[in-house]
Scaffold this active site. Structure first.
Site, PDB file in Angstrom:
ATOM      1  N   ASP A 295       0.863  -1.174   0.000  1.00  0.00           N
ATOM      2  CA  ASP A 295       0.000   0.000   0.000  1.00  0.00           C
ATOM      3  C   ASP A 295       0.910   1.238   0.000  1.00  0.00           C
ATOM      4  O   ASP A 295       2.097   1.137   0.324  1.00  0.00           O
ATOM      5  CB  ASP A 295      -0.875  -0.057   1.257  1.00  0.00           C
ATOM      6  CG  ASP A 295      -1.708   1.190   1.467  1.00  0.00           C
ATOM      7  OD1 ASP A 295      -2.286   1.695   0.481  1.00  0.00           O
ATOM      8  OD2 ASP A 295      -1.776   1.669   2.610  1.00  0.00           O
TER       9      ASP A 295
ATOM     10  N   ASP B   9      -0.336   5.038   0.910  1.00  0.00           N
ATOM     11  CA  ASP B   9      -0.660   6.061   1.914  1.00  0.00           C
ATOM     12  C   ASP B   9      -0.559   5.512   3.330  1.00  0.00           C
ATOM     13  O   ASP B   9      -1.116   4.454   3.639  1.00  0.00           O
ATOM     14  CB  ASP B   9      -2.072   6.595   1.665  1.00  0.00           C
ATOM     15  CG  ASP B   9      -2.187   7.316   0.331  1.00  0.00           C
ATOM     16  OD1 ASP B   9      -1.780   8.482   0.249  1.00  0.00           O
ATOM     17  OD2 ASP B   9      -2.667   6.692  -0.640  1.00  0.00           O
TER      18      ASP B   9
ATOM     19  N   GLU C 260      -1.649  10.714   3.877  1.00  0.00           N
ATOM     20  CA  GLU C 260      -2.733  10.273   3.004  1.00  0.00           C
ATOM     21  C   GLU C 260      -2.854  11.352   1.931  1.00  0.00           C
ATOM     22  O   GLU C 260      -3.218  12.498   2.228  1.00  0.00           O
ATOM     23  CB  GLU C 260      -4.056  10.148   3.778  1.00  0.00           C
ATOM     24  CG  GLU C 260      -4.068   9.081   4.854  1.00  0.00           C
ATOM     25  CD  GLU C 260      -4.307   7.679   4.279  1.00  0.00           C
ATOM     26  OE1 GLU C 260      -4.834   7.574   3.153  1.00  0.00           O
ATOM     27  OE2 GLU C 260      -3.962   6.702   4.969  1.00  0.00           O
TER      28      GLU C 260
ATOM     29  N   ARG D 230     -15.058  11.989  -1.497  1.00  0.00           N
ATOM     30  CA  ARG D 230     -13.924  12.868  -1.204  1.00  0.00           C
ATOM     31  C   ARG D 230     -13.364  13.523  -2.466  1.00  0.00           C
ATOM     32  O   ARG D 230     -13.046  14.712  -2.477  1.00  0.00           O
ATOM     33  CB  ARG D 230     -12.826  12.082  -0.477  1.00  0.00           C
ATOM     34  CG  ARG D 230     -13.167  11.744   0.963  1.00  0.00           C
ATOM     35  CD  ARG D 230     -12.108  10.846   1.582  1.00  0.00           C
ATOM     36  NE  ARG D 230     -12.124   9.510   0.991  1.00  0.00           N
ATOM     37  CZ  ARG D 230     -11.165   8.606   1.151  1.00  0.00           C
ATOM     38  NH1 ARG D 230     -10.082   8.920   1.844  1.00  0.00           N
ATOM     39  NH2 ARG D 230     -11.262   7.418   0.598  1.00  0.00           N
TER      40      ARG D 230
ATOM     41  N   GLY E 158      -5.052   2.651  -3.242  1.00  0.00           N
ATOM     42  CA  GLY E 158      -6.378   3.201  -3.485  1.00  0.00           C
ATOM     43  C   GLY E 158      -6.304   4.693  -3.701  1.00  0.00           C
ATOM     44  O   GLY E 158      -7.336   5.357  -3.863  1.00  0.00           O
TER      45      GLY E 158
ATOM     46  N   LYS F  19      -6.913  -4.689  -5.130  1.00  0.00           N
ATOM     47  CA  LYS F  19      -5.627  -5.046  -4.526  1.00  0.00           C
ATOM     48  C   LYS F  19      -5.474  -6.568  -4.476  1.00  0.00           C
ATOM     49  O   LYS F  19      -4.390  -7.106  -4.737  1.00  0.00           O
ATOM     50  CB  LYS F  19      -5.508  -4.446  -3.125  1.00  0.00           C
ATOM     51  CG  LYS F  19      -5.415  -2.919  -3.130  1.00  0.00           C
ATOM     52  CD  LYS F  19      -5.071  -2.370  -1.748  1.00  0.00           C
ATOM     53  CE  LYS F  19      -4.910  -0.859  -1.799  1.00  0.00           C
ATOM     54  NZ  LYS F  19      -4.287  -0.306  -0.596  1.00  0.00           N
TER      55      LYS F  19
ATOM     56  N   ASP G  84      -2.138  -0.662   6.003  1.00  0.00           N
ATOM     57  CA  ASP G  84      -2.589  -0.171   7.314  1.00  0.00           C
ATOM     58  C   ASP G  84      -4.095  -0.024   7.426  1.00  0.00           C
ATOM     59  O   ASP G  84      -4.622   0.179   8.522  1.00  0.00           O
ATOM     60  CB  ASP G  84      -1.941   1.186   7.608  1.00  0.00           C
ATOM     61  CG  ASP G  84      -2.556   2.307   6.772  1.00  0.00           C
ATOM     62  OD1 ASP G  84      -3.062   3.288   7.345  1.00  0.00           O
ATOM     63  OD2 ASP G  84      -2.544   2.198   5.529  1.00  0.00           O
TER      64      ASP G  84
ATOM     65  N   ASN H   8      -9.114  -1.429   3.619  1.00  0.00           N
ATOM     66  CA  ASN H   8      -9.110  -1.823   2.213  1.00  0.00           C
ATOM     67  C   ASN H   8      -7.889  -2.672   1.851  1.00  0.00           C
ATOM     68  O   ASN H   8      -7.783  -3.176   0.738  1.00  0.00           O
ATOM     69  CB  ASN H   8      -9.181  -0.591   1.294  1.00  0.00           C
ATOM     70  CG  ASN H   8      -7.974   0.322   1.425  1.00  0.00           C
ATOM     71  OD1 ASN H   8      -7.472   0.549   2.529  1.00  0.00           O
ATOM     72  ND2 ASN H   8      -7.507   0.858   0.321  1.00  0.00           N
TER      73      ASN H   8
END
Length: 291
Positions: A82, A84, A91, A127, A172, A216, A239, A242
């Site tokens: 991952d 972020d 992020e 977002r 993501g 993923k 972390d 997702n």
């Protein structure tokens, strides 16, 4: 046989010889091998200890991470990471939202999505819509001024690749960020969502389909199949909620400084170490690290 790894923060290494010996004696372990002075050590035990998680909780109170895993096959042939709050400290969407003046609102949504309280795809759509009209040049500004690499990332990628592993960054977040981070850290490939831009401004949307939890997992399957390796040969790190799909499928799923609800579902939890912890749990010593 199982490998027991104890490690602590490299910024303030406090792993005590007496602690390592005490646990080794209690669990009937073999000779301790120090992977880094005061920072990381390992020893072998015949089987997974029955009181593993009780001991883990005690050691957390001392600032020590504990990992127990099968000895065989623990050195992995692929890293799936991952981005972020994993390979970087931030992020990215929160930083863009801050520049757009909606930072606090977006950060709250991000936190809830990463904790598994919200549907990831829906939360991302909401977002990104708030970024509509933002000058696309802000992306470069955020990359330059706000994004910091997570400590240990360069050593993790370089050392695994030098030992024959493949490294994929799957996020993501957004390709505008993964491309730069992947290049800086030496990843072989990167996958993420593409922010749509018209006339130099963000449209408030991403190109479909949205890369989320299932994407993923799909990346894990596709890339490992392409490389001719099994999913058991993969170390995945993340972390957020997702990431749980790929963390549960990979041979070694590492919850790095993860949300408690995420960490609780993973056997490898790193709360004090940095990304070099992923090398220690594979049996690499600090002397083996490349940068």
């Amino acid at each position: 046989m199982h490998a027991v790894t104890l490690l602590t923060s490299p910024e303030s290494p406090t792993l005590d010889l007496a602690l390592v010996d005490s646990l080794r004696n209690a669990w009937g372990g073999g000779r301790a091998r120090w992977l880094a002075p005061d920072e990381a050590a390992e020893f072998a035990v015949p089987e997974r200890p029955g009181n593993l998680w009780e001991v883990w909780a005690d050691l957390q109170g001392m600032g020590v991470d504990l990992v127990v895993q099968p000895e065989e096959g623990r050195r992995k042939r692929m890293l799936l990471a991952d981005m972020d709050s994993t390979m970087i400290r931030q992020e990215c969407i929160d930083e863009l939202a801050d520049a757009a003046g909606v930072g606090d609102y977006v950060k709250e949504i991000t936190a809830r999505a990463m904790n598994g309280e919200l549907d990831f795809e829906g939360a991302l759509t909401e977002r990104v819509a708030l970024l509509k009209g933002l000058d696309a040049g802000v992306i470069d500004t955020v990359l330059r001024e706000r994004i910091e690499l997570m400590p240990g990332g360069r050593a993790l990628v370089a050392t695994m690749r030098a030992n024959g592993a493949y490294a994929a960054l799957v996020s993501g977040g957004f390709t505008a960020f993964t491309a730069r981070v992947a290049s800086e850290l030496g990843f072989d490939e990167n996958r993420a969502n593409t922010l749509l831009i018209e006339d130099g401004r963000l449209t408030g949307a991403v190109a479909p389909p949205i890369l989320g939890r299932e994407a993923k997992v799909r990346a894990l399957g596709e890339i490992s199949a392409r490389l001719g390796i099994s999913e058991a040969d993969v170390m995945a790190v993340g972390d957020g909620a997702n990431d749980l799909g790929m963390l549960s499928r990979a041979g070694a799923g590492v919850a790095l400084h993860a949300k408690p609800s995420v960490a609780a579902q993973c056997d490898i939890r790193v709360n004090f170490g940095d990304l070099t912890a992923l090398l220690y749990v594979q049996g690499y010593a600090r002397a083996d690290f490349l940068h």
